[in-house]
Design a protein around this motif. Structure first.
Motif, PDB file in Angstrom:
ATOM      1  N   GLN A 133       0.837  -1.213   0.000  1.00  0.00           N
ATOM      2  CA  GLN A 133       0.000   0.000   0.000  1.00  0.00           C
ATOM      3  C   GLN A 133       0.863   1.251   0.000  1.00  0.00           C
ATOM      4  O   GLN A 133       0.591   2.211  -0.712  1.00  0.00           O
ATOM      5  N   GLU A 136       2.355   1.739  -3.408  1.00  0.00           N
ATOM      6  CA  GLU A 136       1.387   2.264  -4.377  1.00  0.00           C
ATOM      7  C   GLU A 136       1.247   3.770  -4.202  1.00  0.00           C
ATOM      8  O   GLU A 136       1.160   4.523  -5.157  1.00  0.00           O
ATOM      9  N   LYS A 137       1.206   4.182  -2.936  1.00  0.00           N
ATOM     10  CA  LYS A 137       1.091   5.607  -2.622  1.00  0.00           C
ATOM     11  C   LYS A 137       2.317   6.346  -3.169  1.00  0.00           C
ATOM     12  O   LYS A 137       2.203   7.403  -3.791  1.00  0.00           O
ATOM     13  N   GLN A 140       2.134   6.695  -6.856  1.00  0.00           N
ATOM     14  CA  GLN A 140       1.176   7.718  -7.223  1.00  0.00           C
ATOM     15  C   GLN A 140       1.836   9.102  -7.203  1.00  0.00           C
ATOM     16  O   GLN A 140       1.568   9.948  -8.036  1.00  0.00           O
ATOM     17  N   LEU A 141       2.714   9.302  -6.215  1.00  0.00           N
ATOM     18  CA  LEU A 141       3.312  10.621  -6.013  1.00  0.00           C
ATOM     19  C   LEU A 141       4.497  10.861  -6.937  1.00  0.00           C
ATOM     20  O   LEU A 141       4.764  11.986  -7.338  1.00  0.00           O
TER      21      LEU A 141
ATOM     22  N   ALA B 229      -7.803   4.933  -0.405  1.00  0.00           N
ATOM     23  CA  ALA B 229      -7.207   3.755  -1.045  1.00  0.00           C
ATOM     24  C   ALA B 229      -6.173   4.222  -2.061  1.00  0.00           C
ATOM     25  O   ALA B 229      -6.287   5.304  -2.620  1.00  0.00           O
ATOM     26  N   VAL B 230      -5.130   3.412  -2.278  1.00  0.00           N
ATOM     27  CA  VAL B 230      -4.086   3.816  -3.219  1.00  0.00           C
ATOM     28  C   VAL B 230      -3.977   2.861  -4.379  1.00  0.00           C
ATOM     29  O   VAL B 230      -3.198   3.057  -5.291  1.00  0.00           O
ATOM     30  N   GLU B 231      -4.784   1.812  -4.360  1.00  0.00           N
ATOM     31  CA  GLU B 231      -4.651   0.811  -5.405  1.00  0.00           C
ATOM     32  C   GLU B 231      -5.982   0.597  -6.104  1.00  0.00           C
ATOM     33  O   GLU B 231      -6.995   0.345  -5.472  1.00  0.00           O
ATOM     34  N   CYS B 250      -8.727   5.176  -7.896  1.00  0.00           N
ATOM     35  CA  CYS B 250      -8.029   6.194  -7.119  1.00  0.00           C
ATOM     36  C   CYS B 250      -7.140   7.072  -7.966  1.00  0.00           C
ATOM     37  O   CYS B 250      -6.628   6.673  -9.008  1.00  0.00           O
ATOM     38  N   THR B 251      -7.005   8.286  -7.484  1.00  0.00           N
ATOM     39  CA  THR B 251      -6.014   9.208  -8.012  1.00  0.00           C
ATOM     40  C   THR B 251      -5.288   9.719  -6.783  1.00  0.00           C
ATOM     41  O   THR B 251      -5.599   9.308  -5.673  1.00  0.00           O
ATOM     42  N   LYS B 252      -4.355  10.585  -6.997  1.00  0.00           N
ATOM     43  CA  LYS B 252      -3.587  11.120  -5.873  1.00  0.00           C
ATOM     44  C   LYS B 252      -4.529  11.740  -4.825  1.00  0.00           C
ATOM     45  O   LYS B 252      -5.326  12.606  -5.155  1.00  0.00           O
TER      46      LYS B 252
END
Lengths: 210, 711
Positions: A133, A136-137, A140-141, B229-231, B250-252
Motif C-alpha cells: 500500500q 502504491e502511494k 502515485q506521487l 485507497a491507493v490501489e 483512485c487518483t492522488k
C-alpha cells in the motif's frame, strides 16, 4: 553604538561557528552506505538527529536519521532489538509524514520499514500488504522513484510464485529500478539515492536462478 | 544589562578559549531509577557537535569551549534535558525521566478491546475480525469471542455484560449508525449490515467508555472506515449464498469505491434441512459507496454509505399454532464527515450521519410497518493543550422521527404510534498523562431529550497506571443514560432515562506480539429500567420506570502467538452474576439471554506449504435461565449447556493470474443440538404463556466462497 558593535561581534561569532549543512550532509550520507558496524550506524543516526535539531526547515536530516535506524537492523539478530530500532525509525517517519505527506521517498521508507517487520507467515501477510500500500502511494506521487521498484521487487521476490511472486516477476521490477537508478544518478547527492547496490545484487540473484 | 553582556564577552575573550581552545566534557546518563541509558544523543545546542552514550551510559565529548554553551541529552521516549555548561563542571551526571509521549507510555484500556494497526493498546488486529471461524463476514461474530459478551447465537446482536441488545450503540467514524443490524424477526438472528473489510480500526468497549459517546447503557462499538485507497482494484466474490462486485478507483489523495451485492438463500436452502418452513428464503440487494478525499490544507473528507433491501418469509410455530412471518426491510445509511487539522495541535471534526429504515412485518395476524429516520450531527474539537494533556470537546444532536403502524389482518384493531425526539449532547474530556506511568481521563457529558423533556449529566472517569514495561492497571467509572427504546416511546413520552453505573478494574500484561493476558472485574448498577404489567396489552399505559438491577463479573482474555510456531490463539472466559427487574418480570431475576459462564477459544494456524490458513472457534456457555409457564418461582429453570465448534479454511491461490482466496467454513462441526435457551412468549388473550425453544434454523451451516481481486 556599543550595542551595534556587540551585535556585530556576536554575528561574526555565529558565522564562524555556523555549520556547513551541505558539506556535513554530503560526507555523512556517503558514510551511510559504507558503515560496517552497529555503533557507526547509531552514531550516524544520532548525528542526523542533531543536524535536524539545528536545521529545522530541512526534512532530509530527519529522513536520514530514520533511515539510519532502519539500517541498524542489518546488524541485529534478535527480534526485540529489531523491533525497537524500527519503532525509533517509525517515530521520526511519522512526524515527517505529517509534515510532508506528498513526499514519495517517505512512503518508500515506510514500505521498507513494513518489510523489515516481517518475521513469519502471519506477520508476512499483514506487513507485505501494508508495504505494498505504501509503495502504491509512493508510485502515485512519483512514478520515477527507483526505490519503489526495488522494494516492490523485494516483496515479489519473497512471495511464492503461486501468489504471483517469484524471481522471474521480481526481475522485471529490479530491471526497471536499475534503469531509473541510472537515469537519476546525476541529481543532487543529498537526495535519497540508496538501493542501487542491493538492487543490483538482487537482480543478479534473479538472473542466476533462471 | 549592557554591562553584563560586556562583562561576559570580556570574560570569554580573556579565557582565550572562545575561538581556539579545545576542551572536553564527559559524564553518564541514567534513567530515573539509575539504569544506564545506551545510545542517548548528547549534543551542544545549536551545533552538529555531539556523540552518543556507550553501553555503560558514558560519554566523552570534545567541545571548542564550554562557557555559555548548553548541552542537551535526548533519547526517544524520554524528556530532553538541557544543561548550561560553565567550564568548571566537566563531568556531568544526567538523569532522564520518561516522556509522557513515550512509546511505552501508559494508555487507558479499561473496558475496551481495540483492533487497530495504529493503536498500541490493541489486543486484536483488523484482520482478526474477518478471519475468525464462524464469523462469516459479520463483525459481531469475532467480537462475540471476546469476554464480556454473550454468545447468544439466537440474537446476532451484541449483548454485553448483562445488558440487553438495545444497550449497545454502534458508531462509524465517530457518528451514530442507528440501525447497524438487519431487522430482528421472531425466531431468527440478525446480522451486522456492514462488511468488516470496510473498516481498518475497531474499538469495542464493554463498559466504562468515554464521554464522547452516550445513549448506550452497556457498550459502544466504534468502527473506523478505511483510509484513502491507493490501489485500483476490482473485486469479484462468488459465494454459495450470493455474489458481490466491487471496484475502487483512485487518483492522488482521492479514492472512490463502489460495490453491489446480491444474496439469495433459496439455492442453499433447497439442499439442506431447515427447521423453519421457508416460503421465501432470504433475498437481499445491497450497495455500498465510499469516497475519500484529502485536501491541500490537510482536511479529509469521508463519505460512507450503504443501502440494502431484503425480504424473506417463513412459517413457524407461535403459541402452538402455525404462523407465517414475512419481513421486508429497506435501509439507507449515509455518513459524511470532514476533519480539518488546525495548526499542529488541533483537529476539528464535523459530520452528519443519516439512517432511513423501513420495516414491514407480518407475524400471524399482526401486521406492523415501522418507518424510522435518524440524523446525527456532530462537531468535535480535539486539541493538545500541552505535552501530556489532550482535550476533546464536542456537541451533537441526534434526531429521531419514528412512525409505527399496526393492524390485524382480520379484524378492526389498528394502532398508530409516532414520536420525534432531538437528543442534544455536549461533552468535554481531557486525557491527562501526569507521568509516563500514570494517566487520567475525567469526562462529563450532558444530554437533553426534547421528547422526554429531561436532561442528564453523566460523569466519567478512567485512569491507568503502568506497573512495568508491559503491564498496567486500569480503573474506570461512569454513569450512562439511555432513552427507552422506540417500542416504549411510541406509546408516550412519560418516561425517564434508563441509567447504569459502571465500576471497572482491569489488569493487563504482555504484548500482542507474544503473549497477552487481560483480566477485568466489573460491577454495574441499573436504575429506572422500563417495566410493564405482565399479560397486559402493550398500549394500555402500564409502563413505569421503576425497574432496577445489577451485574457483576470477571472477564479474562489470553492471547498467545509465541508458544506454538505458526499458531495464533486466544481464549476468553466470562463469569457474570446479574439480576434485573425489567420488562414484564414479576421479580428481580437473571434475564433469559444471560449465561453465567462462557468460554470461547479461537485458533488460527497457517500451513505455509499448502498456502492455507486453518481456523477454529469453539464456544461453550452454561445453560440460560427460562421460565416455564405455570411455575411458581420465576425463571427457576436452566437450559442445557450450549456448545459450538466452527471450522474454517482459507486457501490462497491464483485464478487467471489474479490473487484469489477460497474460503470454506462449517458451523457446529460436532453436530450438537444448539439449543441456546427458551423464550417465554406472552399470551395476551388470557391463555397460558408459551415457551419457545431457541434453536438455529439450520443445524450446520456450510459456506463456500471465492474472492478474486483483479489489480
Amino acid at each position: 553604538m556599543k550595542t551595534i558593535v556587540l551585535l556585530a561581534a556576536l554575528f561574526v561569532s555565529v558565522l564562524t561557528m555556523a555549520n556547513d549543512y551541505e558539506e556535513t550532509m554530503k560526507i555523512n550520507v556517503a558514510k551511510l552506505e559504507k558503515s560496517t558496524s552497529l555503533n557507526e550506524m547509531n552514531q550516524l543516526a544520532a548525528l542526523f538527529m542533531r543536524i535536524s535539531d539545528v536545521e529545522k526547515n530541512e526534512w532530509l536530516p530527519s529522513y536520514y536519521a530514520s533511515y539510519a535506524y532502519v539500517r541498524t537492523t542489518h546488524f541485529m539478530h534478535d527480534a526485540d532489538s529489531i523491533d525497537t530500532a524500527l519503532d525509533q525509525a517509525q517515530v521520526l517517519l511519522d512526524d515527517l509524514l505529517k509534515a510532508k505527506p506528498d513526499e514519495s521517498e517517505l512512503h518508500v521508507l515506510q514500505a521498507f520499514i513494513y518489510q523489515l517487520r516481517i518475521t513469519g507467515a502471519m506477520s508476512g501477510y499483514k506487513y507485505s500488504s501494508l508495504s505494498n500500500q505504501s509503495l502504491e502511494k509512493a508510485e502515485q506521487l512519483n512514478a520515477d522513484n527507483p526505490r519503489i521498484y526495488y522494494c516492490k521487487g523485494n516483496n515479489v521476490y519473497h512471495t511464492p510464485a503461486m501468489f504471483g511472486g517469484g524471481a522471474e516477476k521480481a526481475q522485471a521490477l529490479f530491471e526497471k529500478a536499475k534503469l531509473l537508478f541510472e537515469a537519476q544518478s546525476q541529481k543532487n547527492e543529498l537526495l535519497p539515492h540508496w538501493g542501487s547496490y542491493h538492487n543490483e545484487v538482487m537482480l543478479q540473484k534473479c538472473l542466476a536462478e533462471k | 544589562m549592557r554591562i553584563q553582556i560586556v562583562l561576559i564577552i570580556t570574560v570569554l575573550l580573556i579565557s582565550g578559549q572562545w575561538l581556539y581552545g579545545q576542551t572536553s566534557v564527559s559524564g553518564k546518563v541514567t534513567s530515573n531509577v539509575g539504569e544506564a541509558l545506551i545510545g542517548v544523543n548528547i549534543s551542544i545546542v545549536g551545533t552538529y557537535n555531539g556523540t552518543i552514550t556507550d553501553e555503560n551510559g558514558l560519554f566523552d565529548l570534545e567541545v571548542d569551549d564550554l562557557n555559555g554553551k548548553e548541552l542537551a541529552a535526548s533519547y526517544i521516549g524520554y524528556k530532553t534535558q538541557v544543561i548550561g555548561l560553565d567550564g568548571k563542571h566537566k563531568y556531568l551526571l544526567i538523569k532522564l525521566s520518561e516522556s509522557v509521549a513515550s512509546l511505552n507510555a501508559v494508555t487507558i484500556t479499561a473496558g475496551s478491546f481495540a483492533a487497530d494497526d495504529k493503536q498500541r493498546a490493541s489486543v486484536l488486529e483488523p484482520l482478526d475480525i474477518y478471519t475468525t471461524a464462524g464469523s462469516l463476514g459479520d463483525i459481531n461474530g469475532a467480537l462475540k469471542t471476546l469476554p464480556g459478551t454473550q454468545s447468544a447465537s439466537d440474537d446476532g446482536r451484541l449483548l454485553v455484560r448483562g445488558g440487553a441488545a438495545s444497550e449497545t450503540s454502534v458508531y462509524v467514524d465517530g457518528l451514530l449508525a442507528a440501525k447497524p443490524f438487519t431487522s430482528k424477526v421472531p425466531d431468527l438472528p440478525s446480522r451486522g449490515r456492514f462488511s468488516p473489510s470496510l473498516f481498518s480500526g475497531t474499538v469495542f468497549s464493554t463498559g466504562g467508555y468515554s464521554a464522547e459517546y452516550g445513549q448506550a447503557l452497556s457498550s459502544v462499538l466504534v468502527l473506523e472506515s478505511n483510509d484513502v485507497a491507493v490501489e485500483e482494484v476490482t473485486g469479484v466474490s462468488l459465494m454459495t449464498v450470493g455474489g458481490d462486485l466491487s471496484k475502487t478507483w483512485c487518483t492522488k489523495n482521492r479514492s472512490t469505491s463502489l460495490s453491489v451485492g446480491y444474496m439469495n438463500l433459496a439455492p442453499y436452502y433447497a439442499l439442506v434441512n431447515n427447521r423453519l418452513d421457508w416460503t421465501k428464503p432470504g433475498e437481499s440487494e445491497s450497495l455500498n459507496f465510499m469516497h475519500r478525499k484529502k485536501f491541500e490544507n490537510g482536511g479529509l473528507l469521508n463519505i460512507f454509505s450503504n443501502a440494502e433491501y431484503g425480504n424473506r418469509a417463513f412459517n413457524t410455530i407461535l403459541n402452538d399454532e402455525k404462523a407465517s412471518i414475512e419481513n421486508q426491510n429497506g435501509n439507507i445509511y449515509l455518513n459524511v464527515n470532514y476533519s480539518l487539522p488546525l495548526g499542529d495541535k488541533s483537529l476539528l471534526k464535523s459530520g452528519v450521519a443519516t439512517t432511513y429504515n423501513n420495516d414491514r412485518q407480518l407475524a400471524g395476524i399482526h401486521r406492523t410497518q415501522e418507518n424510522e429516520v435518524n440524523v446525527e450531527g456532530r462537531v468535535t474539537f480535539v486539541t493538545q493543550l500541552s505535552d501530556g494533556i489532550e482535550l476533546k470537546t464536542g456537541i451533537s444532536d441526534a434526531f429521531t422521527n419514528y412512525e409505527d403502524h399496526y393492524n390485524q389482518i382480520q379484524g378492526e384493531t389498528n394502532w398508530n404510534g409516532r414520536y420525534k425526539d432531538h437528543i442534544i449532547g455536549a461533552f468535554a474530556e481531557p486525557e491527562i498523562k501526569i507521568t509516563s506511568r500514570f494517566a487520567v481521563r475525567p469526562g462529563v457529558r450532558y444530554e437533553y431529550s426534547t421528547y422526554l423533556e429531561k436532561q442528564n449529566l453523566s460523569p466519567r472517569l478512567a485512569t491507568a497506571y503502568r506497573l512495568g514495561k508491559e503491564s498496567q492497571l486500569s480503573l474506570a467509572y461512569g454513569q450512562y443514560f439511555q432513552n427507552p427504546v422506540a417500542d416504549y416511546l411510541k406509546f408516550g413520552s412519560d418516561f425517564q432515562y434508563e441509567k447504569a453505573s459502571h465500576y471497572i478494574m482491569s489488569f493487563q500484561t504482555g504484548s500482542l506480539r507474544e503473549r497477552l493476558l487481560r483480566m477485568e472485574a466489573y460491577y454495574k448498577d441499573y436504575y429506572h429500567l422500563v417495566t410493564y404489567t405482565r399479560g397486559s396489552h402493550p398500549y394500555d399505559g402500564s409502563y413505569k420506570n421503576d425497574g432496577f438491577g445489577y451485574a457483576k463479573g470477571i472477564d479474562v482474555f489470553f492471547r498467545d502467538r509465541k508458544t506454538f510456531i505458526g499458531t495464533d490463539y486466544w481464549i476468553s472466559y466470562s463469569y457474570i452474576d446479574t439480576k434485573r427487574l425489567f420488562e414484564d418480570y414479576p421479580v428481580e431475576a437473571t434475564p433469559d439471554f444471560v449465561a453465567n459462564h462462557t468460554v470461547s477459544a479461537v485458533a488460527k494456524y497457517f500451513i505455509g506449504a499448502i498456502h492455507t490458513q486453518v481456523g477454529a472457534a469453539w464456544t461453550t456457555a452454561s445453560g440460560r435461565p427460562y421460565h416455564q409457564p405455570g411455575d411458581t418461582d420465576f425463571m427457576s429453570r436452566k437450559a442445557a449447556i450450549y456448545n459450538n465448534l466452527n471450522l474454517n479454511l482459507s486457501y490462497l491461490t491464483q485464478i487467471a493470474g489474479y490473487s484469489t482466496i477460497v474460503h470454506f467454513s462449517i458451523s457446529n462441526v460436532l453436530g450438537s443440538k444448539q439449543l441456546v435457551g427458551y423464550q417465554t412468549i406472552a399470551n395476551y388473550d388470557g391463555g397460558q404463556d408459551y415457551l419457545m425453544p431457541l434453536l438455529p434454523d439450520i443445524k450446520q451451516f456450510v459456506f463456500l466462497g471465492v474472492f478474486i481481486s483483479i489489480k
